[in-house]
Design a protein around this motif. Structure first.
Motif, PDB file in Angstrom:
ATOM      1  N   ILE A 450       0.851  -1.194   0.000  1.00 21.27           N
ATOM      2  CA  ILE A 450       0.000   0.000   0.000  1.00 21.27           C
ATOM      3  C   ILE A 450       0.883   1.239   0.000  1.00 21.27           C
ATOM      4  N   HIS A 451       0.483   2.246  -0.744  1.00 20.39           N
ATOM      5  CA  HIS A 451       1.235   3.506  -0.840  1.00 20.39           C
ATOM      6  C   HIS A 451       1.410   4.097   0.559  1.00 20.39           C
ATOM      7  N   PRO A 452       2.616   4.600   0.890  1.00 21.84           N
ATOM      8  CA  PRO A 452       2.853   5.128   2.244  1.00 21.84           C
ATOM      9  C   PRO A 452       1.852   6.182   2.678  1.00 21.84           C
ATOM     10  N   GLU A 453       1.367   6.996   1.744  1.00 21.48           N
ATOM     11  CA  GLU A 453       0.435   8.063   2.111  1.00 21.48           C
ATOM     12  C   GLU A 453      -0.952   7.520   2.464  1.00 21.48           C
ATOM     13  N   ASP A 454      -1.256   6.263   2.059  1.00 19.01           N
ATOM     14  CA  ASP A 454      -2.577   5.694   2.313  1.00 19.01           C
ATOM     15  C   ASP A 454      -2.571   4.681   3.453  1.00 19.01           C
ATOM     16  N   ARG A 455      -1.398   4.363   3.991  1.00 20.50           N
ATOM     17  CA  ARG A 455      -1.328   3.273   4.972  1.00 20.50           C
ATOM     18  C   ARG A 455      -2.038   3.618   6.280  1.00 20.50           C
ATOM     19  N   GLN A 460      -6.368   2.427  10.142  1.00 23.03           N
ATOM     20  CA  GLN A 460      -7.465   2.815  11.019  1.00 23.03           C
ATOM     21  C   GLN A 460      -8.781   2.164  10.582  1.00 23.03           C
ATOM     22  N   GLU A 461      -8.982   2.035   9.265  1.00 24.48           N
ATOM     23  CA  GLU A 461     -10.233   1.456   8.790  1.00 24.48           C
ATOM     24  C   GLU A 461     -10.284  -0.041   9.077  1.00 24.48           C
ATOM     25  N   ILE A 462      -9.174  -0.740   8.858  1.00 23.33           N
ATOM     26  CA  ILE A 462      -9.137  -2.171   9.151  1.00 23.33           C
ATOM     27  C   ILE A 462      -9.345  -2.407  10.650  1.00 23.33           C
ATOM     28  N   LYS A 463      -8.761  -1.528  11.455  1.00 26.02           N
ATOM     29  CA  LYS A 463      -8.926  -1.645  12.902  1.00 26.02           C
ATOM     30  C   LYS A 463     -10.388  -1.462  13.288  1.00 26.02           C
ATOM     31  N   GLY A 464     -11.055  -0.472  12.691  1.00 30.10           N
ATOM     32  CA  GLY A 464     -12.472  -0.258  12.980  1.00 30.10           C
ATOM     33  C   GLY A 464     -13.320  -1.421  12.522  1.00 30.10           C
ATOM     34  N   ALA A 465     -12.977  -2.011  11.350  1.00 35.93           N
ATOM     35  CA  ALA A 465     -13.730  -3.173  10.876  1.00 35.93           C
ATOM     36  C   ALA A 465     -13.534  -4.369  11.806  1.00 35.93           C
ATOM     37  N   GLU A 467     -13.025  -4.247  14.959  1.00 33.26           N
ATOM     38  CA  GLU A 467     -13.774  -4.006  16.188  1.00 33.26           C
ATOM     39  C   GLU A 467     -15.279  -4.033  15.958  1.00 33.26           C
ATOM     40  N   GLY A 468     -15.683  -4.283  14.703  1.00 32.28           N
ATOM     41  CA  GLY A 468     -17.108  -4.374  14.393  1.00 32.28           C
ATOM     42  C   GLY A 468     -17.796  -3.036  14.268  1.00 32.28           C
ATOM     43  N   LYS A 469     -17.029  -1.927  14.144  1.00 38.93           N
ATOM     44  CA  LYS A 469     -17.644  -0.600  14.080  1.00 38.93           C
ATOM     45  C   LYS A 469     -18.186  -0.286  12.693  1.00 38.93           C
ATOM     46  N   MET A 470     -17.564  -0.872  11.663  1.00 37.92           N
ATOM     47  CA  MET A 470     -17.971  -0.515  10.309  1.00 37.92           C
ATOM     48  C   MET A 470     -17.416  -1.549   9.338  1.00 37.92           C
ATOM     49  N   ASP A 471     -17.934  -1.545   8.118  1.00 37.11           N
ATOM     50  CA  ASP A 471     -17.373  -2.352   7.048  1.00 37.11           C
ATOM     51  C   ASP A 471     -16.138  -1.659   6.491  1.00 37.11           C
ATOM     52  N   HIS A 472     -15.270  -2.457   5.880  1.00 37.31           N
ATOM     53  CA  HIS A 472     -14.109  -1.886   5.205  1.00 37.31           C
ATOM     54  C   HIS A 472     -14.526  -1.459   3.805  1.00 37.31           C
ATOM     55  N   LEU A 473     -14.351  -0.188   3.473  1.00 33.94           N
ATOM     56  CA  LEU A 473     -14.699   0.347   2.156  1.00 33.94           C
ATOM     57  C   LEU A 473     -13.764   1.512   1.862  1.00 33.94           C
ATOM     58  N   ARG A 474     -12.845   1.325   0.917  1.00 30.04           N
ATOM     59  CA  ARG A 474     -11.845   2.376   0.691  1.00 30.04           C
ATOM     60  C   ARG A 474     -11.259   2.262  -0.711  1.00 30.04           C
ATOM     61  N   GLU A 475     -10.837   3.419  -1.212  1.00 29.04           N
ATOM     62  CA  GLU A 475     -10.036   3.489  -2.436  1.00 29.04           C
ATOM     63  C   GLU A 475      -8.625   3.900  -2.042  1.00 29.04           C
ATOM     64  N   TYR A 476      -7.614   3.160  -2.521  1.00 30.54           N
ATOM     65  CA  TYR A 476      -6.240   3.431  -2.116  1.00 30.54           C
ATOM     66  C   TYR A 476      -5.298   3.018  -3.243  1.00 30.54           C
TER      67      TYR A 476
END
Length: 858
Positions: A450-455, A460-465, A467-476
């Motif tokens: 993954i590009h350093p600027e997007d890591r 944070q998004e994978i961590k939230g997913a 923990e069950g807070k949200m689905d993973h949905l991202r463009e990177y």
């Protein structure tokens, strides 16, 4: 205070203050009787009276939805009977000042027999009507404004024993909802009626949608009859979306039922439809953040009960009922191919078609249980083994089908085992991320790509997913081993076990590098057009402006809001013949490009010229959809060309006049004097008188001397030979001496630090400017003294000519400069110099010329 509470209060007061008999225990009986009489009066008091004022008729959603909910909730929750009455403005059909006055008279006559305790106008038209005529109709009656936006009320309306239950529409949010579910949308057809309230919202929504005009175009249908609206929405261009706001009256004056109109639009539309109220979900709209007309009615009833129980209306703060969380119609999502992946997180999806499992799950469960028991009893372990093999085979086939489907759709499917931290992926997914078919992939290996600027954001998004807070949905972005960058769109959902612990995440990934590249190109193109140094105007096929860039507003003075929806003819100056515009329109509608000059008028009334190139814009099928005009302001160029033509004409006339003058001098003076000298010479040749001959010869000699001087002066004016022979300094001194002698005006010359050699072009320029300046002094200045100085300073030659004459006011100088001034400026310009002229009435005139000597030498 409501009417029935007032009656109760009066009866209780009468009971409490009634006189009692003086005898002992008999005093209680009359008082108790009076109190009971008062209580019976309270119980038998008339029910509260509530007047509901409708904006439209009795079948006008969403207002009738609001009023039905209000009446139902009020009658159920008040705890007592209520006397309800209704009046309808029928705003869409009868809106006019005289009709309103007639309605005011009608209501006032009704109140002579029936006086309401509470007035509830429902909808903006009714609310505005009540606020406007409050003092004449309901000066003391409590008012509850319901089902409207507070922005429609005049200032101070809620301070007169009134409150409000309404909504505060997030107008930009409607477009955001559309672009959320259909990001490829390029055109939004806005369906709204033509009644006064709809005209108000049309203007407000146009202004709110302006920030989106650089991304999508808007087609406004408010000026069409409903039949034409249906035709337009059935033939919209690709990537369109239909947005229905209000539809109570079309442009032909026909009153409509908004829900029925929505159903008819949905039946013929070739694009998705959206609305603004939750009650429309299921009638054909896709969905989004929808407002609650029925809930507003319920909340209005609760506030009305508080007022009827005696609470002052002005003490109750206004209540705004906001939209619900995003809700969508599954059937519409499927019809238009809208992926649930595009929906906002936490969206509710209604009208799902039940699966076979959902319909027959208990039958299936029962059958499976029965079959299982039978199998266990009959074949035991053998059947169990066969079942496991079958399950394994089915699982493998399911995986193969899933892989095949993903390959066909160019999706990469991946599964992350949180416990082992290993990732399984299809071949497409491995190729996408640059992994070989046999590579053992851990999460850290994937994360390094993954590009350093997007890591950080990805982490944070994978961590939230997890923990069950949200689905993973991202463009990177990812970086391949050869340095290539790719854009990836990825979506995943975490699975948890029975105790809520995350153990596995399923997901898909697809490459969107091409889409991102196209988006960047579109962004750059949009910026280039918006920041272009020329005006850009885009119109639809009817000639209505759909886009103008910033330069257009700077040149014309009209803002984007003032221009959108207008026809470009509003810019016409009226100076060009109609045939020019007919030729233009015939050209572009036939598919050709037109170019030419247009004479237009700015907002401030100023006329200006524009060089325009107007071309048709075609869609992928070659059909013309828009026209784009690129225009350059050429007013200054036109004025410069006109000035140059005028100057050239005047120079030619001046040259001809000078030639004529020289011809007259030679003919009338020099030629005649030569003829006289010839006659005198002939007389001497024939004469015998030596004394007379001597006198004649003396006269001839004197005449030849004067003639020689005059011819020399004439030739000097034509070409200063002295300038070539002795240089600039001596030529200026000689010219000043000649000027002082002829004009009786003192001319002083100061020369300082002049170089030994001055380029001929520079010397001639300074000499001719001095000549012209002295000629102007003699003609116009009435000066007694002229001071001329030439000095060499910082590599430049500076010439200063100052007189003490009458001067002039530069602000009152003629718009067209004199020929002498024009010739001076042109001479200085040819040697790359600068000229400044300063003058003040009564204080003379100063001419300052600066010529770069080095440039002149070059």
């Amino acid at each position: 205070m409501t009417r029935w509470v007032w009656v109760c209060q009066r009866k209780l007061q009468s009971a409490l203050f009634a006189p009692l008999p003086r005898c002992g225990s008999s005093r209680v009986v009359p008082g108790l009787a009076i109190f009971l009489s008062a209580w019976i009066g309270v119980v038998s008091a008339a029910p509260p009276r509530v007047l509901i004022i409708h904006s439209f008729g009795n079948a006008a959603p969403p207002f009738t939805t609001h009023s039905i909910a209000f009446e139902t909730e009020l009658t159920e929750k008040l705890g007592a009977s209520v006397d309800l009455d209704e009046i309808s403005l029928d705003e869409a059909r009868y809106e006019s000042p005289d009709m309103k006055e007639a309605l005011v008279d009608y209501i006032r006559k009704r109140q002579a027999r029936w006086q309401p305790d509470l007035v509830v106008p429902i909808g903006s038209p009714a609310g505005v009507f009540v606020a406007q005529y409050r003092d004449r109709l309901f000066p003391e009656t409590s008012v509850l404004y319901a089902g409207m936006d507070q922005r429609r009320l005049p200032a101070g309306a809620l301070q007169k024993n009134a409150t409000l239950v309404g909504e505060d529409f997030n107008l930009p949010g409607f477009v955001e909802d559309i672009l959320q579910v259909a990001p490829a949308t390029t055109n939004i057809a806005v369906v709204i009626g033509a009644s006064p309230v709809e005209q108000y919202w049309t203007a407000a929504i146009r202004k709110a949608f302006e920030p989106f005009t650089n991304r999508v175009s808007f087609t406004w249908l408010n000026d069409l009859p409903f039949d034409q609206m249906l035709e337009r929405v059935s033939k919209l261009p690709p990537r369109s979306f239909i947005f229905l706001i209000l539809l109570h009256q079309d442009a032909a004056g026909v009153t409509l039922n908004a829900d029925e109109a929505l159903k008819r639009i949905h039946a013929v539309a070739n694009a998705p439809v959206n609305g603004i109220f939750i009650e429309q979900l299921g009638l054909g709209i896709v969905g989004g953040r929808l407002y609650q007309a029925a809930q507003e009615g319920v909340e209005s009833a609760h506030i009305a009960i508080r007022i009827l129980h005696g609470e002052p209306a002005s003490s109750i703060p206004p209540k705004i009922v906001g939209p619900l969380p995003p809700q969508y119609d599954k059937r519409e999502l499927q019809r238009w191919g809208i992926s649930e992946a595009n929906l906002p997180a936490g969206s509710f999806i209604k009208f799902r078609q039940p699966t076979i499992w959902q319909q027959y799950r208990w039958h299936i469960v029962g059958a499976l249980v029965f079959c299982g028991l039978q199998t266990m009893l009959i074949i035991g372990l053998v059947a169990n083994k066969l079942a496991r093999k079958r399950v394994a085979r089915d699982l493998r086939e399911s995986e193969e089908r899933m892989t095949l489907a993903a390959e066909a759709a160019e999706f990469g499917v991946w599964v992350w085992n949180v416990t082992s931290n290993q990732i399984w992926g299809t071949e497409t997914w491995r190729r996408l991320f640059g992994f070989t078919s046999d590579a053992n992939i851990g999460f850290e290996q994937l994360f390094q790509k993954i590009h350093p600027e997007d890591r950080e954001a990805m982490e944070q998004e994978i961590k939230g997913a997890a923990e069950g807070k949200m689905d993973h949905l991202r463009e990177y972005r990812i970086i391949l081993p050869d340095g290539t960058q790719r854009w990836i769109a990825s979506r995943g959902r975490m699975q948890t076990d029975s105790i809520g612990k995350s153990f596995r995440m399923f997901g898909v990934a697809v490459e969107i590098t091409g889409r991102k590249r196209d988006e960047e190109k579109m962004r750059q193109l949009s910026l280039a057009v918006e920041q272009s140094p020329v005006s850009v105007v885009i119109t639809d096929l009817q000639g209505k402006i759909t886009y103008v860039n910033r330069k257009f507003s700077e040149v014309s003075g009209y803002s984007s809001a003032e221009s959108l929806g207008q026809n470009p003819r509003f810019l016409k100056s009226g100076e060009l013949p109609p045939s020019t515009y007919k030729e233009l329109w015939d050209c572009i509608t036939s598919g050709c490009t037109w170019s030419g000059d247009l004479h237009n008028r700015k907002k401030n009334g100023e006329l200006h010229w524009e060089r325009a190139v107007i071309s048709p814009v075609r869609d992928a099928g070659g059909k013309i959809t828009h026209f784009v005009a690129v225009k350059e302001d050429i007013t200054e160029r036109k004025q410069t060309n006109a000035a140059m033509h005028d100057l050239s004409r005047r120079l030619i006339r001046a040259h001809e006049m000078e030639r004529a003058r020289l011809g007259r001098e030679l003919h009338d003076d020099v030629t005649q004097r030569l003829a006289i000298l010839a006659i005198d010479a002939g007389r001497v040749e024939r004469g015998a008188d030596k004394v007379l001959a001597a006198e004649t010869m003396w006269g001839i000699r004197e005449g030849l001397v004067r003639l020689s001087e005059d011819i020399h002066a004439l030739s000097y004016r034509l070409h200063p030979v002295l300038l070539e022979d002795l240089g600039l300094a001596e030529a200026l001194k000689a010219e000043c001496e000649r000027f002082s002698r002829q004009e009786s005006v003192t001319a002083d010359v100061t020369l300082r630090d002049l170089p030994d050699v001055v380029p001929p072009e520079t010397a001639l320029c300074l000499f001719r400017v001095t000549q012209e300046a002295l000629r102007n002094v003699a003609r116009h200045a009435r000066a007694r003294r002229v001071e001329i100085s030439v000095l060499f300073l910082n590599g430049d030659l500076q010439l200063v000519v100052h007189d003490d004459g009458i001067g002039f006011d530069p602000a009152l100088q003629r718009a067209r400069p004199s020929l002498g001034l024009a010739s001076m400026r042109e001479r200085v310009f040819l040697v790359d110099g600068e000229i400044e002229i300063e003058s003040t009435p009564g204080q003379g005139t100063t001419i300052l010329v600066t010529v770069p000597l080095k440039k002149a030498e070059g």
